[in-house]
Structure formats: structure tokens, C-alpha cells
Design a protein around this motif. Structure first.
Motif, PDB file in Angstrom:
ATOM      1  N   LEU A 233       0.296  -0.994   0.182  1.00  0.00           N
ATOM      2  CA  LEU A 233       0.412  -0.147  -0.185  1.00  0.00           C
ATOM      3  C   LEU A 233       1.239   1.018  -0.343  1.00  0.00           C
ATOM      4  O   LEU A 233       0.657   2.181  -0.874  1.00  0.00           O
ATOM      5  N   LEU A 234       1.575   1.232   0.898  1.00  0.00           N
ATOM      6  CA  LEU A 234       2.350   2.329   1.086  1.00  0.00           C
ATOM      7  C   LEU A 234       4.102   2.526  -0.447  1.00  0.00           C
ATOM      8  O   LEU A 234       3.796   3.739  -1.156  1.00  0.00           O
ATOM      9  N   LEU A 235       3.962   1.081  -1.325  1.00  0.00           N
ATOM     10  CA  LEU A 235       4.575   1.584  -2.024  1.00  0.00           C
ATOM     11  C   LEU A 235       3.595   1.965  -3.113  1.00  0.00           C
ATOM     12  O   LEU A 235       4.190   3.027  -4.027  1.00  0.00           O
ATOM     13  N   SER A 236       2.162   1.411  -3.226  1.00  0.00           N
ATOM     14  CA  SER A 236       1.972   2.440  -4.120  1.00  0.00           C
ATOM     15  C   SER A 236       0.884   3.691  -4.354  1.00  0.00           C
ATOM     16  O   SER A 236       1.108   3.979  -5.041  1.00  0.00           O
ATOM     17  N   PHE A 237       1.237   3.751  -3.175  1.00  0.00           N
ATOM     18  CA  PHE A 237       0.976   5.441  -2.706  1.00  0.00           C
ATOM     19  C   PHE A 237       2.689   6.542  -2.904  1.00  0.00           C
ATOM     20  O   PHE A 237       1.962   7.121  -3.508  1.00  0.00           O
ATOM     21  N   ALA A 238       3.269   5.834  -2.818  1.00  0.00           N
ATOM     22  CA  ALA A 238       4.506   6.707  -3.373  1.00  0.00           C
ATOM     23  C   ALA A 238       4.746   6.724  -4.467  1.00  0.00           C
ATOM     24  O   ALA A 238       5.494   8.003  -4.714  1.00  0.00           O
ATOM     25  N   THR A 239       4.194   5.866  -5.661  1.00  0.00           N
ATOM     26  CA  THR A 239       4.498   5.911  -6.598  1.00  0.00           C
ATOM     27  C   THR A 239       3.147   6.944  -7.473  1.00  0.00           C
ATOM     28  O   THR A 239       3.860   7.808  -8.346  1.00  0.00           O
ATOM     29  N   PRO A 322      -5.805   6.656  -8.367  1.00  0.00           N
ATOM     30  CA  PRO A 322      -4.808   6.471  -7.436  1.00  0.00           C
ATOM     31  C   PRO A 322      -5.259   5.192  -6.210  1.00  0.00           C
ATOM     32  O   PRO A 322      -6.420   4.779  -6.068  1.00  0.00           O
ATOM     33  N   LEU A 323      -4.327   4.573  -6.370  1.00  0.00           N
ATOM     34  CA  LEU A 323      -4.102   3.363  -5.233  1.00  0.00           C
ATOM     35  C   LEU A 323      -5.258   2.701  -5.932  1.00  0.00           C
ATOM     36  O   LEU A 323      -5.582   1.708  -4.466  1.00  0.00           O
ATOM     37  N   SER A 331      -4.496  -9.832  -1.844  1.00  0.00           N
ATOM     38  CA  SER A 331      -2.944 -10.564  -2.593  1.00  0.00           C
ATOM     39  C   SER A 331      -2.439  -8.904  -2.033  1.00  0.00           C
ATOM     40  O   SER A 331      -3.325  -8.187  -2.406  1.00  0.00           O
ATOM     41  N   ILE A 332      -1.528  -8.733  -2.440  1.00  0.00           N
ATOM     42  CA  ILE A 332      -0.714  -7.850  -2.747  1.00  0.00           C
ATOM     43  C   ILE A 332      -0.242  -7.897  -3.990  1.00  0.00           C
ATOM     44  O   ILE A 332      -0.395  -6.290  -4.695  1.00  0.00           O
ATOM     45  N   ASP A 333      -0.555  -8.583  -4.749  1.00  0.00           N
ATOM     46  CA  ASP A 333      -1.348  -8.294  -6.218  1.00  0.00           C
ATOM     47  C   ASP A 333      -2.295  -7.736  -6.775  1.00  0.00           C
ATOM     48  O   ASP A 333      -2.459  -6.463  -8.108  1.00  0.00           O
ATOM     49  N   SER A 334      -2.900  -7.578  -5.968  1.00  0.00           N
ATOM     50  CA  SER A 334      -4.474  -6.672  -6.088  1.00  0.00           C
ATOM     51  C   SER A 334      -4.001  -5.089  -6.579  1.00  0.00           C
ATOM     52  O   SER A 334      -4.314  -4.186  -6.260  1.00  0.00           O
ATOM     53  N   LYS A 336      -2.176  -2.217  -7.379  1.00  0.00           N
ATOM     54  CA  LYS A 336      -2.075  -2.222  -8.409  1.00  0.00           C
ATOM     55  C   LYS A 336      -0.552  -0.474  -7.859  1.00  0.00           C
ATOM     56  O   LYS A 336      -1.176   0.663  -7.368  1.00  0.00           O
ATOM     57  N   LEU A 337       0.675  -0.418  -9.059  1.00  0.00           N
ATOM     58  CA  LEU A 337       1.208   0.248  -8.415  1.00  0.00           C
ATOM     59  C   LEU A 337       0.770   2.122  -9.943  1.00  0.00           C
ATOM     60  O   LEU A 337       0.157   1.947 -10.542  1.00  0.00           O
ATOM     61  N   SER A 338       0.877   3.005  -9.403  1.00  0.00           N
ATOM     62  CA  SER A 338       0.906   4.223 -10.811  1.00  0.00           C
ATOM     63  C   SER A 338       1.529   3.671 -12.124  1.00  0.00           C
ATOM     64  O   SER A 338       2.608   3.400 -11.876  1.00  0.00           O
ATOM     65  N   THR A 339       1.081   3.714 -13.045  1.00  0.00           N
ATOM     66  CA  THR A 339       1.892   3.638 -14.111  1.00  0.00           C
ATOM     67  C   THR A 339       2.822   4.473 -14.927  1.00  0.00           C
ATOM     68  O   THR A 339       3.727   4.799 -15.066  1.00  0.00           O
ATOM     69  N   GLY A 340       1.881   5.933 -14.519  1.00  0.00           N
ATOM     70  CA  GLY A 340       2.544   6.950 -14.133  1.00  0.00           C
ATOM     71  C   GLY A 340       3.944   7.514 -14.019  1.00  0.00           C
ATOM     72  O   GLY A 340       4.629   7.610 -14.162  1.00  0.00           O
TER      73      GLY A 340
END
Length: 650
Positions: A233-239, A322-323, A331-334, A336-340
Motif C-alpha cells: 500500500l505504501l509503495l503504491s501510494f509513493a508511486t 490512485p491507489l 493479495s498484494i498483487d491486487s 496496483k502501482l501508478s503507471t505514470g
């Protein structure tokens, strides 16, 4: 609200707050008394009263909104974060963020009666209030003891993102929050003379003052999957934050790379972007913030440029919500990270490794197919809107392209059809991969709001055109641009690229060895100009039939192209060096169909100007017309043109 309360004598207000403490009054009555008497003068006393953990758990959450709007209330709010019921206070902090953000947007819409809105920066939540509330969240989340803390975290990150604005202070606060929630305590990055520091009560305060969670689960052990879910979650948010920051701040990655790669082309004495980002404190802070974000992303697990990461950017779906997936905890795979954000991360990796000599991952990718694929993903639908919406992401794509070309990473296999589209099986295919790539980069050159990025995109387009190994294909691309492009600035670029092709072919011919003798390019002789002559110097006889208004409109739309064509004519006919590439009698033909009608149109406008018959001001066009009036006589006096004129008279 406290801001609307009438003036109250401080001594009486302090006495009222002290004397009415429960059990003297009930909770609701006491809250009303506090709100009625709230002012900066009573805050020290109120903070003393809030040291009663039981009382603060009862009323603390209900004070958040009023306190955050009161100057000097930070100590009280920190006490509420440490002693209040963390679940209730988190919800109130998130609600307050949303209300304050909505209020700011509402005041922006009604501030000027709808006039001149484009000239104003949009109103946003006060950075100080945002920082204060995020400091509370950092404390509160550490206090919650539950089996599934990720569910609280997901809601917090979504709200923070929705109320975040990509300025320096708010971004530094977001980074502090992520450090606290991830448990990472990375040492401060080596400063390039500038950094942004904001309050961080979680790291700077006394954690021993934190009260236990009054609603802690009986079995407060976290689910085994929680650590990975929270990290994701934090990684997704950071991207998402990285993408938002790059879109909200001009990073000049592409323009600085061009300066780095071409130091000899910098004008002596003229300030450079490289120097500006070393010396200007605002720009230094801008770089430092991105460096901290990227370092945090690395700490959260994205520290290498794997094939899977590149593959997701190229072939995976584009995640622009976002997020995305943060509500699905299967799962963590659900999540997603920001493509941009991924594109911006790639750009920073290649930029900082080049300009700062930083130890960053090296992307295993090429212009074809990976970079081309990502460009298409972002620009395939409504490119103008996408470019304006994602200015930083699009600049990042240009920076990546410049780095790939500088490192000769054009195609995986130089003998493949991707690298040599001239071998395409269908002659009806109107655009090779190179041609389509040029189309995408020139869209950026047209629509990006930042001039430096437009110029960088133009540079990249020219570099990739010249990298096409098939000279027939390069000539076909140039012809297509000159014949079909409706934008004069791009047609002017095409003429520049044509001149560069002639120069490169000449240099190659001069350096040929005996073993390569005879292997000539279409640009080595007259074939190229025979193909494009009539689109570089088209017939302008139609100008004679235009009225004044139509003529001004034509020149305004086409002046960049006409100036570049005149410059190209000077290049070709000012010496004998390029006689070998000129078609037979091209000078006489160009003079008759292009030069004379254009000169006549300029003479007509000049006459109308001097006689006062020209309606209205020419504005910026006046400068372009002066340039043309300077260039055309030089072309007329050029050796090739002068000889042609004398021969015609004879």
C-alpha cells in the motif's frame, strides 16, 4: 466554529474551561463550553486538561476540526493524537482533511466571480494544516492494535492523496508520514545545499506518552499477510505521489540531459539549467524532494529495474486511478502501482545516474520496442489532453528516450524489421515504426505546455529519425512530414532534419574507404532533393490572389516554415559545396515558383504598411516578416541564384 466566536475575556475563558471539566458537566456540555471559549490564549491550559487520557479519549476527536483552524494549536492536537481513541481520531482527522480541502476548492471557485480563473493558482488546503494533520496520523496509526491495520491504512492513504497538493512542504510531510508508517528510518540524504524540513511529531516527540489503544483486539497479533500488504500500500501510494509531484513541478530532466550531452553547444555567459538547479534554492529543494521519494520507493521494495517491471509498463494495463486495488485485500498483487509513477521513476533513474553519477538501476529497454510501446500507451487516445494532464510523466518519457538514444539503445536487433522498417512487407503501410514514433514525439513537441519539453521532444524526434538505418525510410518520413503536416513548426523541423541528413551523407562520403566505396545514400546525390523539392519549396503563385487579410493569415500560420525554407535555400545555393545534391535547374524552378511569389507578397504587405492601408497590428508576425525580408535578399544574391538569373536574362 472558533473563528466565528465573539471575543471572550481570556481569564474568564480559562476559568470556564477549568471549572466545567467533567464530572462538573457532561461530555457534550463541556465540548460546547470549550468551543465557545476557544482562543489562542486558552490553548496552554486546554493542553494541560487534555493530559487526562480518559477525558481525551472521550472528547479529543471532536476537537480536531476547531483546533486545526486555530493558530498555535499544534501541542493540543499532538496530545489528542497520543491520548485520544486512535480509531475515532483517525476518522476525524481524515474527515477534517476532506472538509478543509473541499472548503479551499469552494472558495477558489467563488473568489473572483468566475473572472480570470486561468491566471490564478487553484486554491488548496493550507500546507500548515495539512502537515499538522499528517503528523497526527503518523502517531495514530502506530497506536492502533488490530489484526488488519492495512484497512485503516488504505483509507488514510486514499484521503491523504485526494487532499495533497504537490508543493514542497506538503510533499515533505507525506514523505515523513510514509517513513513513520513503513518503519524505515533512512539516514538523511547527502544534501545538494537544500532541503525542506517540516514538523514531524512522530519522530521528534516522546512516544512514551502514547496511550494504549482502548479498543485493541483481544488477540492483537497482526495477520501474517499484513506486513506485505501495508508495504505494498505504501509503495503504491509513493508511486502516485511521485507522479503527482513530477506533474506539478517542472523538473527539466529532459532539458538538463540535453545540456549534459551537448556541453559544447551552450552559449558562453548564458545561464544554463544545470547551473540553475545547482544554485537556486527552490530548484535544489525540488531535486531533493524527488530524491527522497525515490529513496523511499527503494526502501519499500522497488529498487531494481526488472524485466517484469518494464513488462508491466509496456504490456500491462494502464493504472490511472490512485491507489487502484487498495480496497481489495486478497493479495498484494491486487494493489496496483501508478503507471505514470513508474515512468517517472525510470526517468529519475536514468537522469540521476547520468547527471549526478548516482548508483541507480539501469533499465533493460530500447527505443524499439519498449519505449515506443509506452509512448503509444500514453498517447494513443486524445494525445493533447493526455499531454496537458500528465506534463511530468510525458517529460519523463522524453528524458528516457534521450537517454536511450545517447546510449545507442535504439533497437534490440538492428537487422529486424523494427530497426529497418524499409523492409516492411506492405508498401501500403503508411507509417513504419520509426514514422509512428516520430508522430508521437512530434505530438509532444506541439502540445506540451512547457517550451523546454517541446524543444527536447523535437530534439528526440530528430535523433530517432537519423537513427533509422534505412535512408529510403528517412526520406519517406521527411516527405510525409513536409507534404502532410499542418503545423509549420514541425515542417520547419523537417527541413532542419533534411539539412542534417545532407551534411551527414556528405561527411560519410568523404570518409569512405576503398572497401566501402560505392555504398552511397540517397542523400549523397540529387535523389533526395528531387523527391522533396516541391514540398520544401512549393508553388506559391496562389499568394497573388489573396486579399490582405488572407495573406496575413497565411504568413502567420506558415512563417516558421517559410523562414526555415529560406535558410535552407541559403545553405544550398550560397556555395558550390552542395551542387552535387541539387537537381538540374532546381534553382531556376525554385526562384520562379517559390521565391518570386513570396517576395511579391512581402513587398505588397510592406507597401500596405507604409501607406497605412494595413488593417490592425501584425503583432509577433512583424518580427518573422522582418526575418524573411532579411533572408530573401541574401538568397537572391547567393551565387547559385545570381548565376541562374543572369543565365535566364542571357
Amino acid at each position: 466554529m472558533a473563528a466565528d466566536a465573539p471575543h471572550v475575556d481570556p481569564s474568564k475563558a480559562i476559568a470556564a474551561i477549568r471549572d466545567a471539566r467533567p464530572p462538573a458537566t457532561d461530555r457534550f456540555t463541556y465540548l460546547t463550553i470549550i468551543e465557545t471559549n476557544l482562543s489562542p490564549a486558552v490553548l496552554p491550559v486546554l493542553n494541560e486538561i487534555l493530559q487526562d487520557a480518559e477525558l481525551t479519549q472521550e472528547i479529543g476527536w471532536d476537537l480536531v476540526y476547531n483546533l486545526v483552524n486555530l493558530p498555535g494549536s499544534e501541542a493540543c492536537l499532538e496530545t489528542i493524537a497520543r491520548l485520544g481513541n486512535p480509531r475515532e481520531v483517525i476518522l476525524k482527522v481524515l474527515e477534517t482533511l476532506e472538509v478543509l480541502s473541499s472548503d479551499a476548492k469552494g472558495s477558489d471557485q467563488g473568489s473572483d466571480g468566475g473572472q480570470d480563473t486561468e491566471a490564478q493558482e487553484p486554491a488548496t488546503l493550507s500546507p500548515h494544516k495539512f502537515i499538522t494533520l499528517l503528523g497526527m496520523l503518523a502517531i495514530l496509526h502506530k497506536r492502533i492494535k488490530t489484526k488488519y491495520p492495512s484497512r485503516f491504512l488504505a483509507q488514510t492513504l486514499q484521503t491523504v492523496y485526494n487532499t495533497y497538493s504537490p508543493n514542497q512542504e506538503m510533499t515533505a510531510s507525506v514523505i515523513n508520514l510514509m517513513h513513520s508508517l513503513s518503519g524505515t528510518q533512512r539516514p538523511a540524504l547527502p544534501s545538494r545545499k537544500s532541503s525542506v524540513n517540516v514538523a514531524n511529531p512522530d519522530q521528534d516527540g516522546d512516544m512514551s506518552k502514547n496511550a494504549p489503544d482502548p479498543e485493541a483486539d483481544k488477540d492483537d497479533r497482526e495477520d501474517p499477510t499484513e506486513a506485505s500488504l501495508q508495504k505494498r500500500l505504501l509503495l503504491s501510494f509513493a508511486t502516485w505521489v511521485l507522479e503527482a509531484y513530477a506533474n506539478g513541478n517542472e523538473m527539466a530532466w529532459a532539458a538538463r540531459l540535453i545540456e549534459f550531452y551537448n556541453p559544447g553547444k551552450m552559449v558562453p555567459g548564458r545561464p544554463t539549467l544545470m547551473a540553475a538547479f545547482r544554485e537556486d534554492q527552490v530548484l535544489l529543494a525540488r531535486d531533493a524532494i524527488v530524491g527522497q521519494l525515490v529513496a523511499l520507493i527503494s526502501d519499500l521494495g522497488l529498487h531494481s529495474c526488472t524485466k517484469a517491471f518494464i513488462g508491466q509498463l509496456c504490456e500491462g494495463p494502464s493504472h490511472d486511478t490512485p491507489l487502484a486495488g487498495s480496497e481489495d485485500f486478497s493479495s498484494i498483487d491486487s494493489i496496483k502501482l501508478s503507471t505514470g509513477g513508474g515512468v517517472c521513476l525510470l526517468a529519475y533513474w536514468v537522469f540521476s545516474s547520468t547527471v549526478f553519477d548516482a548508483d541507480q538501476p539501469t533499465p533493460a529497454m530500447h527505443i524499439f520496442p519498449e519505449h515506443f510501446t509506452i509512448l503509444e500507451k500514453f498517447l494513443h487516445e486524445d494525445p493533447e489532453q493526455q499531454i496537458e494532464k500528465h506534463t511530468g510523466t510525458i517529460e519523463s518519457l522524453v528524458a528516457i528516450g534521450l537517454w536511450l538514444r545517447a546510449n545507442d539503445l535504439v533497437a534490440v536487433n538492428p537487422t529486424s524489421s523494427v530497426a529497418n522498417p524499409a523492409t516492411s512487407s506492405s508498401s501500403d503501410d503508411t507509417s513504419s515504426d520509426f514514422m509512428r514514433y516520430l508522430h508521437l514525439t512530434t505530438l509532444i513537441a506541439l502540445y506540451h505546455p512547457q517550451l523546454r519539453v517541446r524543444n527536447a521532444a523535437t530534439t528526440l524526434a530528430g535523433q530517432i529519425l537519423h537513427a533509422d538505418p534505412a535512408d529510403d525510410d528517412r526520406l519517406r518520413i521527411l516527405y510525409d512530414l513536409l507534404e502532410n503536416c499542418m503545423f509549420a513548426s514541425l515542417k520547419a523541423c523537417a527541413i532542419t532534419w533534411l539539412r542534417e541528413e545532407l551534411i551527414a551523407a556528405s561527411a560519410s562520403t568523404e570518409s569512405e574507404t576503398a572497401s566501402t566505396a560505392g555504398a552511397t545514400s540517397v542523400f549523397s546525390g540529387p535523389q533526395a532533393l528531387e523527391t522533396v523539392e516541391y514540398v520544401v519549396f512549393p508553388n506559391l503563385d496562389s499568394l497573388q490572389g489573396l486579399d490582405q487579410e488572407e495573406l496575413v493569415e497565411y504568413l502567420a500560420q506558415n512563417s516558421p516554415y517559410l523562414i526555415q525554407a529560406a535558410n535552407f535555400g541559403l545553405f544550398l545555393w550560397s556555395s558550390d559545396k552542395w551542387k552535387h545534391v541539387l537537381p538540374t535547374n532546381s534553382d531556376a524552378a525554385v526562384k520562379e515558383r517559390w521565391f518570386e511569389p513570396l517576395q511579391g507578397a512581402l513587398d505588397k504587405l510592406e507597401k500596405d504598411t507604409h501607406s497605412g492601408e494595413l488593417a490592425g497590428e501584425l503583432g509577433p508576425l512583424a518580427f518573422d516578416l522582418d526575418v524573411l525580408r532579411e533572408r530573401l535578399p541574401l538568397l537572391a544574391a547567393a551565387e547559385g541564384f545570381r548565376l541562374t538569373e543572369e543565365a535566364a536574362r542571357a
